[in-house]
Write an enzyme that holds these catalytic residues in place. Structure first.
Site, short mmCIF file in Angstrom:
data_model
loop_
_atom_site.label_atom_id
_atom_site.label_comp_id
_atom_site.label_asym_id
_atom_site.label_seq_id
_atom_site.Cartn_x
_atom_site.Cartn_y
_atom_site.Cartn_z
CE LYS A 173 25.04 -63.59 111.76
NZ LYS A 173 24.30 -62.59 112.53
CD GLU A 248 36.87 -54.47 103.75
OE1 GLU A 248 37.41 -53.58 104.41
OE2 GLU A 248 37.27 -54.82 102.63
CB CYS A 282 34.70 -49.28 110.33
SG CYS A 282 34.09 -49.04 108.65
CD GLU A 383 36.51 -50.62 115.99
OE1 GLU A 383 36.40 -51.81 116.29
OE2 GLU A 383 36.25 -50.15 114.86
#
Ligand code: NDP
Length: 479
Positions: A173, A248, A282, A383
Site C-alpha cells: 500500500k 523505519e 526523514c 519532527e
C-alpha cells in the site's frame, strides 16, 4: 483520472465502489480518484499473492533477477513520464523527481535483482562430531509493504524489490496522498513479465487499508516506513501474531558544524540537507549546531543563501522548493512557527505561507530558519518534516554531543570536521543509525539503513533487507 488497485496482474476497482480524491499540491485541485479499499480488497490481494507464492518462490534466481532488472530498465525508459507524475502528485520539483526519485526506484530493482544472486548463507562444520550445519534462507510467504508520501516510488520500491528478490509475494500500500507512480508500476511489472499475483497494490487509507494488511493473520511480515506514532500502533497490532516487523520511522537529525570544516562545501550541502524535497525527508538535518566561533558568520551566510532559494511551481526549471504535500501538512508545519514564536525563538527568515500567482490554492511555504534559545524547546525536539530548520551555537564537543543525543529520535546525524580523532570519537558516540561525515545523503545501497530509539527497529538495504525478507533455517547433518 481514476487510479485502480493492481491485483493478480489486473487493474480492478474497489469492491465497495468507494473512492477518495487525489489532490495536486501545486494548485490544490482534485485531479483524480483512487480506491478507498476495504478489508475485502486486501483479502483479494492476499489470495492472489498466496496462489502465486509456490511458483515464484521456486523460480530460479537467474529468472527472478532477470525480471527485476527488466523492471528497472523499463522504469528508466519511462523516466520522464514517471517523473512528471511524481512531481504532480507530490508537489516536489520535477528536477528532483528526474534526478533522484525515479532513478533511485529503478536502482532499487537493479540492485536487488543483482544482490539476490550474491546472497550467501552460512555453513559450519561441527569438528569432532561428524556433523555439518548449513542455513537455508527461505522466503516468508506473503508479506506487506506500507510506504509514506515523501519519496513515493523511491521508498515503495525500496521495500518491494528486496521482498520480491527473496522470493516472497507482496501486498503493498502506497500512501493515499501520493498513489500515482505506484499505480503506474503495475503496468511496468506486467511488461517485464512478473508473474500474476506476485505483486499486488492496494490503495486506500492507512487506518483501514493499511491496518487490514497489518491485521491479516497470514501476512507474515510488515515492512513499514512512516511516522513514529503509526509505527508504534502497527507494532502493537502485529505483536500478538508474532509478525516480523521492519519499522523505519521519524527523525530529528542533528547537523553538527565545527570551525575546522571545509566551509563552502558545508554551506552548500547544509542548504540541501535542510530543504531538499521541501524538508520532507526523514534524513534532513533539521537541527543545526554550529561551533561558537563560526556561528555569526554561518548565520549570516546561511540566511542569505536561504533567502535566495526559489519557491515555485514544481514543473518550473528554476524552482528549488516546490509545494508541500497537502493542505493539512502545510497547516501542521505552519503551526510549528507559532509554537516557535511562543517559545521566544527568533525567526531569521521565512515562516510564512506563499501565494504563487496562477496557483493561489497551492501549498507553498517559505524556507524557514529559526534561531533557538535552548535545545529543549518543542521545535528542536519534535519532527516538523517541512522546510524549517533550527540553528544554535555550541561551545564544546561534549556539549554538542549531549544536545545531539537528547531527542527521542535516532535516525541520522551529520558531522562537519576535518579532525580525525574528533570524527572517531563522535561517530561512535552519536545515537543514530547513519552518520555522515563531511557529506549528506550519500547512499550506497549495500549499506544498512535505519534508525535507533523512536526512529524504528530493523535495518533495510543490502543483505540486511534480504535477511529481513527470509527466514533462516539451520539444518544439521551427522555423517
Ligand atoms: P504515516 O505514518 O502517516 O503513514 C505512512 C504509511 O502508513 C501511509 O501509507 C499511511 O497511509 C499508512 N498508515 C497510516 N496509519 C496506518 C495504520 N494504522 N496501519 C497501517 N498503515 C497505516 O507517515 P506519513 O505518510 O505522514 O510520512 C511521514 C513520516 O514518515 C515522517 O514521520 C517521516 O519521518 C517518516 N519517514 C521515515 C523514513 C525512514 O526511512 N525512517 C523515510 C521517510 C519518511 P495514509 O497515507 O493513508 O495515512
Amino acid at each position: 483520472m481514476n487510479i485502480k488497485n493492481f491485483i493478480n496482474d489486473k487493474y480492478v476497482e474497489p469492491i465497495s465502489g468507494d473512492w477518495l480524491d487525489n489532490y495536486c499540491p501545486a494548485n490544490g485541485e482534485i485531479y483524480g480518484k483512487l480506491p478507498n479499499s476495504s478489508k475485502d480488497d486486501v483479502e483479494e490481494a492476499y489470495k492472489a499473492a498466496k496462489e502465486a507464492f509456490p511458483l515464484w518462490s521456486q523460480t530460479t534466481l537467474d529468472e527472478r533477477s532477470r525480471i527485476l532488472i527488466r523492471i528497472s530498465e523499463l522504469l528508466e525508459a519511462s523516466l520522464d513520464r514517471f517523473a512528471e507524475a511524481e512531481s504532480k502528485d507530490n508537489g516536489k520539483p520535477i528536477s528532483l523527481a528526474k534526478s533522484v526519485d525515479i532513478p533511485r526506484a529503478a536502482s532499487n530493482f537493479r540492485f536487488f535483482g543483482n544482490a539476490i544472486t550474491q546472497f550467501a548463507s552460512e555453513s559450519h562444520e561441527s569438528v569432532g562430531q561428524q556433523a555439518v550445519n548449513y542455513t537455508l534462507r527461505q522466503p516468508l510467504g506473503v508479506v506487506g509493504c506500507i510506504s509514506p508520501w515523501n519519496l513515493p516510488l523511491y521508498l515503495f520500491t525500496w521495500k518491494i524489490a528486496p521482498a520480491l528478490a527473496a522470493g516472497n509475494c507482496v501486498v503493498a500500500k502506497p500512501s493515499e496522498i501520493t498513489p500515482m507512480t505506484a499505480y503506474m508500476l503495475g503496468e511496468i511489472c506486467n511488461e517485464a513479465g512478473l508473474p500474476k499475483g506476485v505483486l499486488n497494490i492496494v490503495h486506500g487509507l492507512g487506518k483501514t487499508t493499511g491496518q487490514a494488511i497489518v491485521e491479516h493473520p497470514d501476512i507474515k511480515a510488515i515492512s513499514f516506513t512512516g511516522g513514529t506514532t503509526t509505527g508504534a500502533h502497527i507494532a502493537k497490532k502485529a505483536a500478538p501474531m508474532f509478525k516480523k516487523l521492519s519499522l523505519e520511522l521519524g527523525g530529528k537529525n542533528p547537523n553538527i558544524i565545527f570551525k575546522d570544516c571545509d566551509y563552502d562545501e558545508m554551506l552548500h550541502t547544509t542548504l540541501r540537507s535542510s530543504f531538499s524535497n521541501q524538508g520532507q525527508i526523514c534524513l534532513c538535518g533539521s537541527r543545526i549546531f554550529v561551533e561558537e566561533s563560526l556561528y555569526k558568520k554561518f548565520k549570516k551566510d546561511f540566511v542569505e543563501k536561504v533567502k535566495q532559494l526559489k519557491v515555485g511551481h514544481p514543473s518550473e526549471k528554476a524552482t528549488d522548493i516546490g509545494a508541500l504535500v497537502s493542505k493539512q501538512h502545510l497547516e501542521k508545519v505552519l503551526s510549528y512557527i507559532e509554537i516557535a514564536k511562543k517559545e521566544d525563538n527568533t525567526i531569521l527568515c521565512g515562516g510564512n505561507q506563499i501565494i504563487i500567482e496562477g496557483y493561489e490554492n497551492g501549498y507553498y511555504m517559505q524556507p524557514t530558519v529559526i534561531e533557538v534559545i535552548n535545545d529543549e524547546c518543542s521545535i528542536n525536539q519534535e519532527e516538523i518534516f517541512g522546510p524549517v530548520v533550527t540553528i544554535m551555537p555550541f561551545k564544546t564537543e561534549e556539549e554538542v554531543l549531549q544536545m545531539a543525543n537528547k531527542v527521542k529520535y535516532g535516525l541520522s546525524a551529520t558531522l562537519w570536521t576535518n579532525d580525525l580523532r574528533r570524527t572517531m570519537r563522535m561517530t561512535q558516540a552519536l545515537q543514530a543509525g547513519i552518520v555522515w561525515v563531511n557529506t549528506w545523503m550519500l547512499r550506497d545501497l549495500r549499506t544498512p539503513f535505519g534508525g535507533v530509539k523512536a526512529s524504528g527497529i530493523g535495518r533495510e538495504g543490502g543483505f540486511e533487507a534480504l535477511r529481513f525478507f527470509t527466514e533462516p533455517k539451520n539444518i544439521c547433518i551427522k555423517y
